[in-house]
Scaffold this motif. Structure first.
Motif, mmCIF file in Angstrom:
data_model
loop_
_atom_site.group_PDB
_atom_site.id
_atom_site.type_symbol
_atom_site.label_atom_id
_atom_site.label_comp_id
_atom_site.label_asym_id
_atom_site.label_seq_id
_atom_site.Cartn_x
_atom_site.Cartn_y
_atom_site.Cartn_z
ATOM 1 N N GLY A 1 -5.200 -0.412 3.863
ATOM 2 C CA GLY A 1 -4.955 -0.348 2.423
ATOM 3 C C GLY A 1 -6.109 0.312 1.689
ATOM 4 N N THR B 1 0.828 -1.198 0.000
ATOM 5 C CA THR B 1 0.000 0.000 0.000
ATOM 6 C C THR B 1 0.861 1.246 0.000
ATOM 7 O OG1 THR B 1 -1.615 -1.187 1.298
ATOM 8 C CG2 THR B 1 -1.816 1.193 1.261
ATOM 9 N N ILE C 1 -5.839 3.812 -0.401
ATOM 10 C CA ILE C 1 -5.988 3.782 -1.852
ATOM 11 C C ILE C 1 -7.231 4.575 -2.286
ATOM 12 C CG2 ILE C 1 -6.471 2.264 -3.798
ATOM 13 C CD1 ILE C 1 -4.661 0.214 -2.364
#
Lengths: 306, 183
Positions: A292, A146, A296
């Motif tokens: 993550g 990530t 994102i």
């Protein structure tokens, strides 16, 4: 790349050995104080290593001997690539992938050597060590990937440089708090500290992979363990705690992080290996995935919170 | 058999003996009754890690074989296996009266009397049982002996192997094992 890079690499190895061995010795004292003991001398770890190197040793065949050298060589090669406060013996090669693949050479050498001893405890220990690795690597790698995706870089020194200059708030462990917690738990697993030390359990499987090592082989394994500790703590330090702008800052942060894991280890019991795997695949894995997704899809963590 | 105490070490062996003396890893062979005295010696009251001593998991890793209490003739075989797995320099510390002359089991058919007929003992810690103070005192003595080069039972064992082997076989007798590994 010229001859000076190799000289620097050698100097890094010697300094890392002296620093980490001293720190291990001091941490034995910390553990002793937790148990209300006086504890060993601070240089006890050096005495132990040189004593082991002085003794005769028993060989269990070619694979056993070669595995030790391969493991030590692989780990020493990895140490050279670790950036320490921006200093690198081989500039530009401090990629996360380079380090994790080189580390595998050492790990496999160790597994090969231990299995080559022919002792069933060693095989059980190796199996547990690899299972443990599978357990902590999945959540940790999700967080690290990530981070690589978010910062568009996989260089340890670049990622740690990005965190500097903003004080404690710039650290990735603060920007990505769930990821930071996962990293600390995974560090305990990497270092084989309690509660994730079932693969070296001395009273249960007679110290696991180390069972047939004695004398010089054991001395090499101790040196290897010091280097391995340095690599593992350094990776977490560079990725999550901003490395260090100066060498002293780096070493201080390193000592605090390592002592912290040791203090946690001092008050913990031991997980069975299946409990360790189940533990890592529940809470840390969930936290890593949530971290993550947040990074994102919302971008929080790449940009500062405030 | 009397151990000679002549100092014939070269300078490297002296340096090595300094390390050996200050870092004593022990394999405890506690099939007798002495095992209960070791936890207080190891934990916070007496804390033997101060002197660099500590327990290890296997004979391969250990420097000192600590034999607590009596040995039956059956366990003697295992002790000899364990001792021969250790790497030199290796030392034996015998613990309690039973290892010296049989103690209260002096006329038993099942235990051995003197341990040093079978293995080279470097140091005896007498008592039934020795208290942790005695153990610490005994190990300080062993540290001094290693520093001065007097603890060389392992060399003695190599030089007089026939004598020890004969005593061991006399006591244990020969066993004949019939399986796929012993043909």
């Amino acid at each position: 790349m010229n001859v000076m890079n190799f000289v620097y690499g050698f100097i890094v190895l010697v300094c890392v050995f002296i620093f980490q061995t001293t720190l291990t010795g001091l941490n034995r004292k910390v553990t002793a104080r937790l148990q209300k003991r006086y504890g060993a001398r601070w240089y006890q770890q050096f005495l132990d290593i040189f004593k082991a190197l002085r003794k005769d040793s028993t060989s269990h065949g070619w694979v056993f001997d070669f595995g030790v050298i391969m493991a030590l060589g692989g780990i020493m090669a990895t140490v050279i690539f670790i950036p320490v406060a921006g200093f690198q013996a081989f500039p530009g090669l401090d990629n996360v992938f380079v380090i994790s693949y080189l580390l595998a050479v050492g790990m496999l050498g160790m597994a090969m050597s231990a299995a080559g001893s022919g002792n069933p405890w060693a095989s059980i220990g190796v199996a547990r060590a690899l299972t443990n690795m599978l357990a902590y690597d999945v959540p940790l790698m999700i967080v690290i990937f990530t981070m690589i995706f978010a910062f568009d870089s996989s260089s340890l020194s670049e990622i740690s440089a990005m965190q500097q200059g903003m004080g404690i708030l710039g650290w990735n462990a603060i920007r990505m708090p769930l990821g930071g917690i996962v990293a600390i738990i995974a560090l305990l697993g990497m270092l084989g500290k309690k509660p994730f030390d079932s693969f070296i359990a001395p009273a249960e499987i007679a110290s696991g992979p180390m069972v047939e090592y004695g004398g010089k082989h054991l001395g090499f394994m101790f040196i290897l363990h010091e280097f391995m500790t340095f690599i593992e703590v350094s990776i977490i330090l560079a990725l999550f705690f901003g490395g260090g702008a100066t060498i002293w800052e780096y070493l201080l942060k390193y000592a605090i992080l390592y002592t912290f894991t040791n203090i946690i280890s001092g008050v913990m019991p031991r997980f069975k290996i299946d409990q360790a795997v189940k533990y890592f695949f529940k809470l840390p894995l969930a936290m890593a995935i949530i971290q993550g997704l947040v990074v994102i899809f919302t971008g929080l963590g790449v940009t500062l919170w405030f | 058999m009397v151990l000679d105490k002549k100092d014939d070490r070269n300078v490297w062996e002296k340096i090595g003996d300094y390390f050996s003396a200050n870092s004593i890893w022990m394999k405890w062979y506690c099939t007798g009754c002495g095992a209960i005295e070791m936890p207080p010696t190891m934990t916070s009251r007496f804390d033997m890690e101060r002197l660099g001593m500590g327990p290890m998991a296997t004979p391969r890793q250990a420097d000192v074989l600590l034999i607590t209490g009596y040995l039956s003739t059956k366990t003697l075989r295992r002790v000899i296996y364990s001792y021969e797995q250790m790497n030199s320099p290796r030392f034996i510390v015998a613990f309690g009266s039973c290892t010296i002359n049989g103690g209260i089991y002096y006329d038993s058919y099942a235990t051995i009397g003197r341990l040093d007929k079978y293995l080279p003992v470097d140091l005896y810690i007498s008592g039934c049982m020795p208290r942790p103070e005695t153990i610490m005192n005994g190990f300080s003595g062993l540290i001094e002996m290693i520093k001065k080069g007097e603890a060389k039972g392992w060399k003695h064992y190599q030089e007089n192997y026939e004598w020890y082997k004969k005593n061991q076989l006399d006591s244990l007798g020969k066993i004949i094992i019939e399986d796929e590994f012993h043909e």
